[in-house]
Scaffold this motif. Structure first.
Motif, PDB file in Angstrom:
ATOM      1  N   VAL A 154      42.668  44.250  39.637  1.00  0.00           N
ATOM      2  CA  VAL A 154      43.817  43.376  39.935  1.00  0.00           C
ATOM      3  C   VAL A 154      44.786  43.422  38.744  1.00  0.00           C
ATOM      4  O   VAL A 154      44.347  43.435  37.591  1.00  0.00           O
ATOM      5  CB  VAL A 154      43.357  41.919  40.189  1.00  0.00           C
ATOM      6  N   VAL A 169      35.429  42.190  38.684  1.00  0.00           N
ATOM      7  CA  VAL A 169      36.899  42.199  38.756  1.00  0.00           C
ATOM      8  C   VAL A 169      37.454  42.798  37.467  1.00  0.00           C
ATOM      9  O   VAL A 169      37.230  42.272  36.378  1.00  0.00           O
ATOM     10  CB  VAL A 169      37.467  40.774  38.963  1.00  0.00           C
ATOM     11  N   ILE A 223      36.543  45.506  42.108  1.00  0.00           N
ATOM     12  CA  ILE A 223      37.967  45.608  42.453  1.00  0.00           C
ATOM     13  C   ILE A 223      38.800  45.499  41.183  1.00  0.00           C
ATOM     14  O   ILE A 223      38.328  44.973  40.174  1.00  0.00           O
ATOM     15  CB  ILE A 223      38.419  44.515  43.463  1.00  0.00           C
ATOM     16  N   MET A 279      35.979  40.784  47.859  1.00  0.00           N
ATOM     17  CA  MET A 279      34.877  40.445  46.962  1.00  0.00           C
ATOM     18  C   MET A 279      33.537  40.384  47.689  1.00  0.00           C
ATOM     19  O   MET A 279      32.483  40.480  47.068  1.00  0.00           O
ATOM     20  CB  MET A 279      35.166  39.122  46.247  1.00  0.00           C
ATOM     21  N   ALA A 293      42.486  35.961  40.500  1.00  0.00           N
ATOM     22  CA  ALA A 293      41.332  36.592  41.151  1.00  0.00           C
ATOM     23  C   ALA A 293      40.016  36.104  40.530  1.00  0.00           C
ATOM     24  O   ALA A 293      39.028  35.862  41.247  1.00  0.00           O
ATOM     25  CB  ALA A 293      41.437  38.109  41.051  1.00  0.00           C
ATOM     26  N   TRP A 327      47.850  37.504  38.152  1.00  0.00           N
ATOM     27  CA  TRP A 327      47.104  37.733  39.400  1.00  0.00           C
ATOM     28  C   TRP A 327      45.621  37.979  39.086  1.00  0.00           C
ATOM     29  O   TRP A 327      44.735  37.556  39.831  1.00  0.00           O
ATOM     30  CB  TRP A 327      47.681  38.933  40.149  1.00  0.00           C
ATOM     31  N   TYR A 328      45.361  38.670  37.979  1.00  0.00           N
ATOM     32  CA  TYR A 328      43.985  38.943  37.559  1.00  0.00           C
ATOM     33  C   TYR A 328      43.230  37.633  37.306  1.00  0.00           C
ATOM     34  O   TYR A 328      42.106  37.439  37.783  1.00  0.00           O
ATOM     35  CB  TYR A 328      44.007  39.815  36.296  1.00  0.00           C
ATOM     36  N   PHE A 349      46.976  36.541  49.344  1.00  0.00           N
ATOM     37  CA  PHE A 349      46.162  37.081  48.255  1.00  0.00           C
ATOM     38  C   PHE A 349      44.751  36.482  48.237  1.00  0.00           C
ATOM     39  O   PHE A 349      43.761  37.200  48.075  1.00  0.00           O
ATOM     40  CB  PHE A 349      46.868  36.807  46.920  1.00  0.00           C
ATOM     41  N   THR A 382      42.635  37.834  51.044  1.00  0.00           N
ATOM     42  CA  THR A 382      42.339  39.249  50.785  1.00  0.00           C
ATOM     43  C   THR A 382      41.245  39.376  49.724  1.00  0.00           C
ATOM     44  O   THR A 382      40.305  40.163  49.872  1.00  0.00           O
ATOM     45  CB  THR A 382      43.607  39.998  50.319  1.00  0.00           C
ATOM     46  N   MET A 383      41.362  38.603  48.660  1.00  0.00           N
ATOM     47  CA  MET A 383      40.343  38.629  47.599  1.00  0.00           C
ATOM     48  C   MET A 383      38.981  38.173  48.118  1.00  0.00           C
ATOM     49  O   MET A 383      37.952  38.763  47.801  1.00  0.00           O
ATOM     50  CB  MET A 383      40.774  37.742  46.415  1.00  0.00           C
ATOM     51  N   GLN A 384      38.978  37.123  48.919  1.00  0.00           N
ATOM     52  CA  GLN A 384      37.713  36.632  49.483  1.00  0.00           C
ATOM     53  C   GLN A 384      37.017  37.739  50.289  1.00  0.00           C
ATOM     54  O   GLN A 384      35.812  37.941  50.178  1.00  0.00           O
ATOM     55  CB  GLN A 384      37.969  35.420  50.383  1.00  0.00           C
ATOM     56  N   LYS A 393      36.916  34.330  42.396  1.00  0.00           N
ATOM     57  CA  LYS A 393      35.533  34.808  42.250  1.00  0.00           C
ATOM     58  C   LYS A 393      34.593  33.667  41.869  1.00  0.00           C
ATOM     59  O   LYS A 393      33.510  33.504  42.425  1.00  0.00           O
ATOM     60  CB  LYS A 393      35.485  35.913  41.188  1.00  0.00           C
TER      61      LYS A 393
END
Length: 281
Positions: free
Chosen positions: A177, A236, A175, A169, A223, A219-220, A161, A164-166, A227
């Protein structure tokens, strides 16, 4: 010199153990990828383990493609149950010790309080079913095993995760989440160290343990922390699981209570944010 066999050596946890192993030259480390510990071929796996003759096995290998498992049930059970039974049986018959890695997905997500090791299991997807079957097979074949349930694993290695976020973003302006799945992330390097600490300890207390980093987040929120640490400009947004359907259901709540592993092995478990920072160093 005691020999430690690590299955799933190229995965996130196996890779972190490989990094740490140089700090522990008193052990002979055998890092076995799919060619050296072939978890989907039981006959071959048996001969591979017999040839290696380990004193400890860290079973980090698993079928972990959660959504794909819905259509590859047989393969998921071969790797996550039958291979585990074989490994546990070997350790029982050869006076070896086993640390087997399991998952928060053995729970259905209906709890509202942190789940301890006695909490009722009720998996809601094939992956969780196969991992629970593996736990039961492990303790049946070798009751002296240690099983560690973990959650939301990430690392500098492999796909996860955080990575993937890196990527997203940096690629996208916005995005979304999910914000209704609650738990805590696990930095694989922390879990790897905990496993070594157990072996280093003067005591071996068998049974099931929970391990993840400290903190309760969605998860949000995870994220948002990514960030912030990455200083990304991406917006986000928060969405519900219903807005992001997947082939396999996920538990809505799977926060793990770590009291048992902390008291039995006197482990210090970092907060998720402390450990996440290490990904950005």
């Amino acid at each position: 010199m005691k020999k430690i066999l690590i299955t799933g050596a190229t995965g996130q946890l196996g890779s972190e153990l490989s990094v740490l192993s140089s700090n522990y030259p008193q052990y002979e480390w055998v890092f076995a990828d799919r060619t050296k510990a072939t978890l989907n071929n039981l006959e071959l796996l048996q001969s591979q383990i017999e040839e290696i003759k380990p004193d400890y096995i860290f079973n980090c290998g698993a079928y972990t493609a959660v959504d794909k498992a819905e259509s590859e049930k047989d393969l998921a059970f071969v790797i996550n149950q039958y291979a585990v039974a074989l490994i546990a049986k070997y350790t029982a018959e050869n006076n070896a010790k086993l640390i087997h890695i399991s998952t928060d997905y053995v729970f259905d997500g209906s709890s509202s309080i942190a789940l301890n090791e006695e909490a009722e299991t009720n998996p809601i997807n094939i992956y969780g079913e196969s991992k629970l079957a593996g736990e039961k097979a492990c303790l049946k074949e070798n009751p002296e095993s240690i099983i560690i349930r973990t959650s939301w694993v990430y690392s500098k290695f492999g796909n996860n995760f955080v990575k993937t976020m890196q990527r997203l973003m940096q690629e996208r302006e916005e995005i979304n989440v999910v914000n209704d799945q609650i738990g805590s992330p696990t930095y694989a390097a922390d879990l790897a160290q905990a496993m070594i600490d157990i072996v280093q300890s003067s005591k071996w207390i068998s049974g099931i343990y929970n391990y993840s980093n400290e903190g309760e987040i969605s998860w949000y929120e995870f994220a948002l922390s990514i960030k912030e640490l990455g200083n990304y400009n991406c917006k986000v947004g928060a969405i519900s699981s219903l807005s992001y359907p997947t082939p396999a259901k996920r538990p809505n709540f799977s926060l793990l209570d770590k009291t048992k592993i902390k008291s039995n092995y006197h482990l210090h478990i970092p907060t998720y944010k402390e450990s996440l920072k290490k990904m950005f160093v």
